[in-house]
Design a protein around this motif. Sequence first.
Motif, PDB file in Angstrom:
ATOM      1  N   GLY A 191      -0.075   0.967  -3.534  1.00 18.00           N
ATOM      2  CA  GLY A 191      -0.962   1.503  -4.563  1.00 18.00           C
ATOM      3  C   GLY A 191      -0.959   3.017  -4.577  1.00 18.00           C
ATOM      4  N   THR A 192      -1.697   3.572  -5.495  1.00 16.43           N
ATOM      5  CA  THR A 192      -1.734   5.014  -5.668  1.00 16.43           C
ATOM      6  C   THR A 192      -2.493   5.700  -4.533  1.00 16.43           C
ATOM      7  N   TRP A 193      -2.172   6.949  -4.303  1.00 17.09           N
ATOM      8  CA  TRP A 193      -2.878   7.756  -3.316  1.00 17.09           C
ATOM      9  C   TRP A 193      -2.678   9.220  -3.672  1.00 17.09           C
ATOM     10  N   SER A 194      -3.531  10.058  -3.124  1.00 18.78           N
ATOM     11  CA  SER A 194      -3.507  11.484  -3.422  1.00 18.78           C
ATOM     12  C   SER A 194      -3.338  12.283  -2.137  1.00 18.78           C
ATOM     13  N   GLU A 195      -2.438  13.250  -2.165  1.00 20.24           N
ATOM     14  CA  GLU A 195      -2.225  14.104  -1.003  1.00 20.24           C
ATOM     15  C   GLU A 195      -3.501  14.843  -0.611  1.00 20.24           C
ATOM     16  N   SER A 196      -4.260  15.249  -1.573  1.00 14.84           N
ATOM     17  CA  SER A 196      -5.425  16.089  -1.300  1.00 14.84           C
ATOM     18  C   SER A 196      -6.719  15.314  -1.109  1.00 14.84           C
ATOM     19  N   ALA A 197      -6.684  13.979  -1.283  1.00 18.32           N
ATOM     20  CA  ALA A 197      -7.944  13.238  -1.215  1.00 18.32           C
ATOM     21  C   ALA A 197      -7.896  11.969  -0.365  1.00 18.32           C
ATOM     22  N   THR A 198      -6.736  11.400  -0.166  1.00 16.25           N
ATOM     23  CA  THR A 198      -6.655  10.110   0.532  1.00 16.25           C
ATOM     24  C   THR A 198      -7.063  10.226   1.997  1.00 16.25           C
ATOM     25  N   ALA A 224      -3.140   5.970  13.498  1.00 17.26           N
ATOM     26  CA  ALA A 224      -2.904   6.957  12.448  1.00 17.26           C
ATOM     27  C   ALA A 224      -1.602   6.626  11.743  1.00 17.26           C
ATOM     28  N   ARG A 225      -1.572   6.860  10.442  1.00 17.72           N
ATOM     29  CA  ARG A 225      -0.397   6.564   9.623  1.00 17.72           C
ATOM     30  C   ARG A 225      -0.054   7.774   8.753  1.00 17.72           C
ATOM     31  N   ALA A 226       1.212   7.849   8.339  1.00 16.43           N
ATOM     32  CA  ALA A 226       1.653   8.914   7.436  1.00 16.43           C
ATOM     33  C   ALA A 226       2.035   8.310   6.090  1.00 16.43           C
ATOM     34  N   LEU A 227       1.772   9.066   5.027  1.00  8.38           N
ATOM     35  CA  LEU A 227       2.148   8.648   3.684  1.00  8.38           C
ATOM     36  C   LEU A 227       3.043   9.723   3.068  1.00  8.38           C
ATOM     37  N   LEU A 228       4.103   9.287   2.395  1.00 12.83           N
ATOM     38  CA  LEU A 228       5.045  10.214   1.781  1.00 12.83           C
ATOM     39  C   LEU A 228       5.461   9.684   0.412  1.00 12.83           C
ATOM     40  N   ARG A 229       5.629  10.595  -0.544  1.00 21.27           N
ATOM     41  CA  ARG A 229       6.091  10.198  -1.871  1.00 21.27           C
ATOM     42  C   ARG A 229       7.162  11.178  -2.342  1.00 21.27           C
ATOM     43  N   PHE A 230       8.164  10.652  -3.057  1.00 15.96           N
ATOM     44  CA  PHE A 230       9.290  11.456  -3.507  1.00 15.96           C
ATOM     45  C   PHE A 230       9.501  11.279  -5.004  1.00 15.96           C
ATOM     46  N   PRO A 231       9.869  12.349  -5.722  1.00 19.79           N
ATOM     47  CA  PRO A 231      10.221  12.200  -7.131  1.00 19.79           C
ATOM     48  C   PRO A 231      11.595  11.533  -7.232  1.00 19.79           C
ATOM     49  N   LEU A 232      11.715  10.514  -8.058  1.00 20.89           N
ATOM     50  CA  LEU A 232      12.982   9.803  -8.190  1.00 20.89           C
ATOM     51  C   LEU A 232      13.765  10.335  -9.391  1.00 20.89           C
ATOM     52  N   PRO A 233      15.024  10.766  -9.193  1.00 14.92           N
ATOM     53  CA  PRO A 233      15.827  11.241 -10.321  1.00 14.92           C
ATOM     54  C   PRO A 233      16.212  10.083 -11.228  1.00 14.92           C
ATOM     55  N   SER A 240       9.607  -0.840 -10.810  1.00 22.42           N
ATOM     56  CA  SER A 240       8.165  -0.979 -11.055  1.00 22.42           C
ATOM     57  C   SER A 240       7.472   0.366 -10.878  1.00 22.42           C
ATOM     58  N   ASP A 241       6.682   0.516  -9.811  1.00 21.82           N
ATOM     59  CA  ASP A 241       5.929   1.749  -9.591  1.00 21.82           C
ATOM     60  C   ASP A 241       6.383   2.451  -8.320  1.00 21.82           C
ATOM     61  N   ASN A 242       6.403   3.766  -8.368  1.00 24.35           N
ATOM     62  CA  ASN A 242       6.785   4.581  -7.216  1.00 24.35           C
ATOM     63  C   ASN A 242       5.520   5.127  -6.546  1.00 24.35           C
ATOM     64  N   HIS A 243       5.108   4.463  -5.471  1.00 28.28           N
ATOM     65  CA  HIS A 243       3.953   4.923  -4.707  1.00 28.28           C
ATOM     66  C   HIS A 243       4.372   5.515  -3.357  1.00 28.28           C
ATOM     67  N   GLY A 244       5.664   5.600  -3.125  1.00 29.00           N
ATOM     68  CA  GLY A 244       6.138   6.212  -1.894  1.00 29.00           C
ATOM     69  C   GLY A 244       6.111   5.262  -0.702  1.00 29.00           C
ATOM     70  N   PHE A 245       5.976   5.866   0.490  1.00 24.26           N
ATOM     71  CA  PHE A 245       6.133   5.128   1.742  1.00 24.26           C
ATOM     72  C   PHE A 245       4.934   5.321   2.670  1.00 24.26           C
ATOM     73  N   VAL A 246       4.760   4.360   3.551  1.00 27.02           N
ATOM     74  CA  VAL A 246       3.800   4.461   4.647  1.00 27.02           C
ATOM     75  C   VAL A 246       4.579   4.315   5.953  1.00 27.02           C
ATOM     76  N   ASP A 255       2.636  14.461   0.701  1.00 24.92           N
ATOM     77  CA  ASP A 255       2.561  13.768   1.986  1.00 24.92           C
ATOM     78  C   ASP A 255       1.221  14.074   2.654  1.00 24.92           C
ATOM     79  N   THR A 256       0.785  13.158   3.474  1.00 25.05           N
ATOM     80  CA  THR A 256      -0.457  13.316   4.213  1.00 25.05           C
ATOM     81  C   THR A 256      -0.462  12.311   5.351  1.00 25.05           C
TER      82      THR A 256
END
Length: 210
Positions: free
Chosen positions: A129-136, A88-97, A172-178, A60-61
């Motif tokens: 699309g893709t994003w990185s917690e440490s770089a986005t 400002a916006r927040a991004l979150l991603r979760f591992p899907l079982p 499809s693809d898991n890019h999480g939420f905004v 998350d970031t």
Amino acid sequence: MRRGVVAVLLTLLASLGATYASAVRGYAAGMAVAAGRISTFRPGQLPDSCTGATVVADADTWVDQASRNTNYGSDLALTINGQGSGSARALLRFPLPPAASCTLAIATLRVFNAAPTPGRTIAAYAAAGTWSESATTYSTMPATTGAAVDAQATTGWMQWTVTSHVESMYSSDNHGFVLRDAAENGPTAHTQQFDSRETGNKPQLVLQWQ
């Protein structure tokens, strides 16, 4: 009752799909079984993989229009703001079982709002699309896709029903939420401070299967 008879009885009951109890074994050993202590087992009704699951964010970031090239991936708070040049916006991603052969009934996004601005609507979107917690950063954040799910800002755990979003992530693809203020570009600041995964109130995705 002889042990051989008990063994035959247990086998017969199991084959018939009847309920049998640990009380039978206790009786065979000459032990009394207290009321309410009987544990049952129903053949054919064992729990399967279609049970509920709660997963916490693994990334998350948040991103700030006023500091377009700054990354905030290690912050304790995820800030959302609807102000014009300071959105400002927040991004979150979760591992899907694994979904196995189950059908998703309900998916609920839960994030703890530690410092809300009441009266604001917070919209949850799927990230496109893709994003990185440490770089986005704001300059590199992904677009959103699909319809928004809205919730009113309040103190504590806020919830969004995101079943269709998660179904798409499985297919499809898991890019999480905004998460964003539903009315950005306003003249004044309307900030929300959500707890990040670096806190005790980690963002959650609650999945219920059927």
